[in-house]
Scaffold this active site. Structure first.
Site, PDB file in Angstrom:
ATOM      1  N   SER B 137       4.109   1.250  -3.589  1.00 51.37           N
ATOM      2  CA  SER B 137       3.348   1.445  -4.646  1.00 51.37           C
ATOM      3  C   SER B 137       4.512   0.994  -5.874  1.00 51.37           C
ATOM      4  O   SER B 137       4.768  -0.257  -5.865  1.00 51.37           O
ATOM      5  CB  SER B 137       3.265   2.832  -4.890  1.00 51.37           C
ATOM      6  OG  SER B 137       2.344   3.106  -5.876  1.00 51.37           O
ATOM      7  N   HIS B 179      -2.009  -0.859  -4.084  1.00 52.13           N
ATOM      8  CA  HIS B 179      -3.395   0.009  -4.004  1.00 52.13           C
ATOM      9  C   HIS B 179      -4.468  -1.066  -4.503  1.00 52.13           C
ATOM     10  O   HIS B 179      -5.336  -0.745  -5.254  1.00 52.13           O
ATOM     11  CB  HIS B 179      -3.256   1.018  -5.231  1.00 52.13           C
ATOM     12  CG  HIS B 179      -2.248   1.972  -5.051  1.00 52.13           C
ATOM     13  ND1 HIS B 179      -2.080   3.158  -4.185  1.00 52.13           N
ATOM     14  CD2 HIS B 179      -0.907   2.569  -5.795  1.00 52.13           C
ATOM     15  CE1 HIS B 179      -1.045   3.925  -4.425  1.00 52.13           C
ATOM     16  NE2 HIS B 179      -0.263   3.455  -5.214  1.00 52.13           N
ATOM     17  N   GLU B 206      -3.402  -0.579   0.152  1.00 54.60           N
ATOM     18  CA  GLU B 206      -2.762   1.060   0.802  1.00 54.60           C
ATOM     19  C   GLU B 206      -2.619   0.744   2.233  1.00 54.60           C
ATOM     20  O   GLU B 206      -3.541   0.277   2.894  1.00 54.60           O
ATOM     21  CB  GLU B 206      -3.882   2.158   0.272  1.00 54.60           C
ATOM     22  CG  GLU B 206      -3.885   2.451  -1.302  1.00 54.60           C
ATOM     23  CD  GLU B 206      -4.385   3.277  -1.712  1.00 54.60           C
ATOM     24  OE1 GLU B 206      -5.044   4.244  -1.012  1.00 54.60           O
ATOM     25  OE2 GLU B 206      -4.551   3.765  -2.990  1.00 54.60           O
TER      26      GLU B 206
END
Lengths: 295, 295
Positions: B137, B179, B206
């Protein structure tokens, strides 16, 4: 793009609309439809055959076209192939300047009108008389020869997830998807292209129209954009991928055309000449081959 | 891709993870991280400096690495640049086989460690000692030299909607987003590429990792895919577009690499040679230039 009202000289137009076009406020797209149909006096026909609630559809467009001052408008109800072969119904297209196909389900639309006398009259209106044919949502998908019939819109492409059917063939060489960005449909359009690399994928956002002038050019209007995915030079392992798997796709060409994008067909007005990577798309979309009534 | 445990011979690895990697079940990505770090006996360091809740982050990875049998693990707390210049903290990297950067906010991470002694030790670990550096992330976005710092993810690109900042520079020539499919971030990655056509955009889904082996090759593992957008041959009106407008983009090259995609750097193992459209990406990602400690 010409908005000349003389029927004799006009090229047919397609308005391929991504759904949810504005029907209350600026009505950019419906207003242009009225113009391209020949203006407020032109006869406009609404086709609701994609929808399970045709009268509700008619009510929406009846009000919108009333607001736009298009007084000569008509709802053509076709809930069966008998209707679509009925000369009284089909005859209504003979002097229509604009034909508007509503949303619903493109499979239902094709089941009702595909290959009927109505279908032939639609092609005649567009190709011979220069009428404007608009389709929104399901009505947009139905316009291409190879029609995106159904398919899950996962986040990624998925082998076997999309089914094509036979569409109306008003335009060839492309597959059309609608509600494109809003419903995250890039994955499914890439699936189509990966499975059918000779088709270019055209994804149209809501309240957005791709206008195609036969033999002349294209223009994008509305609030969203038109996304084109071209897989003709792509490397892919689609053939070997397992059903349900995400294929590898390398070198897909992606074009994003926002409102205001406007290009002439190859050899047209040089001020709006398309860059080389768009030329084949322009050729495909605007192609004006001689039309044989017994198509 | 080598999983040789000998520190002397190892190339450094980057694991660029799109967030929400599985930490309970198969743990494909974390398991591979342990392997690439040198196996269960290797020292693993968790960096939570991107997060506002560092102890919560540590708890998650402490449990996951415990389950994976990686007993030699450590949480390095750095909440300031003083921490990141503290020799006692920085010294912990000297014998770490794996360094894992958690999610949070990449701007916070860079504010804490960018340009510090810790930053230099991180590069040394990767480039000289052949350690594995993973980031998920925010930790993934932070890895590139030009870092996607912030930006609205609209359905379409939007001029001025994305801001870049200075990242860690473990990899150059790309901008990383995470994401990716789940948060519909193609629009913002296209914005980056339209504004910075010399950067390739890399979007990671993800529970998906792009593994880069320095000087050797790349591999995709996990559940989603890696999307690459290459605007180097693109035509765009970005320079003339109004702030907030959707630019026109023609001929963006798009690559989609699902799990299992694996390519060697140019001149590497011919069995995994990349097709021509990927060669520049491979060169950029795997580039192993001589490393100067005073970078």
């Amino acid at each position: 793009m010409s908005t000349d009202n003389s029927n004799e000289q006009r090229n047919g137009h397609l308005m391929i609309i991504g759904g949810h076009e504005d029907r209350k406020d600026d009505m950019t797209i419906l207003r242009r439809f009225v113009e391209l149909s020949g203006g407020k006096a032109a006869k406009i026909v609404v086709i609701s055959a994609a929808s399970g609630v045709p009268e509700d559809m008619w009510k929406i467009y009846d009000e919108a076209f009333d607001t736009l001052g298009a007084g000569n408008r008509l709802h053509l109800v076709m809930t069966s192939r008998e209707d679509a072969n009925n000369p009284d119904i089909v005859g209504q297209l003979a002097d229509a300047g604009g034909i508007f196909m509503t949303g619903g389900d493109q499979k239902r639309l094709l089941a009702n009108i595909g290959g009927t006398a109505f279908d032939r009259a639609l092609h005649h209106a567009f190709k011979v008389r220069g009428a404007c044919i608009a389709g929104t949502s399901a009505g947009a998908s139905a316009m291409s020869g190879h029609m995106l019939a159904s398919g899950a819109a996962g986040t990624q492409p998925e082998k076997g997830a999309v089914n094509l059917g036979a569409g109306l063939g008003l335009v060839q060489g492309v597959v059309i998807d609608q509600h494109f960005s809003e419903r995250q449909r890039l994955g499914r359009l890439l699936t189509v292209v990966a499975q059918n690399p000779y088709l270019q994928g055209v994804g149209i956002d809501e309240d957005t129209a791709l206008i195609v002038e036969r033999g002349a050019g294209i223009e994008v209007i509305g609030q969203g954009a038109v996304t084109v995915v071209d897989g003709r030079t792509m490397h892919s392992d689609m053939a070997d991928a397992a059903r349900g798997a995400c294929p590898e796709l390398i070198d897909v060409r992606l074009h994003l055309l926002p409102p205001g994008s406007r290009y002439t067909a190859p050899d047209g007005d040089e001020r709006f000449a398309a860059p080389a990577p768009l030329l084949d798309l322009l050729r495909t979309l605007t192609k004006a081959v001689a039309y044989h009534e017994d198509h």
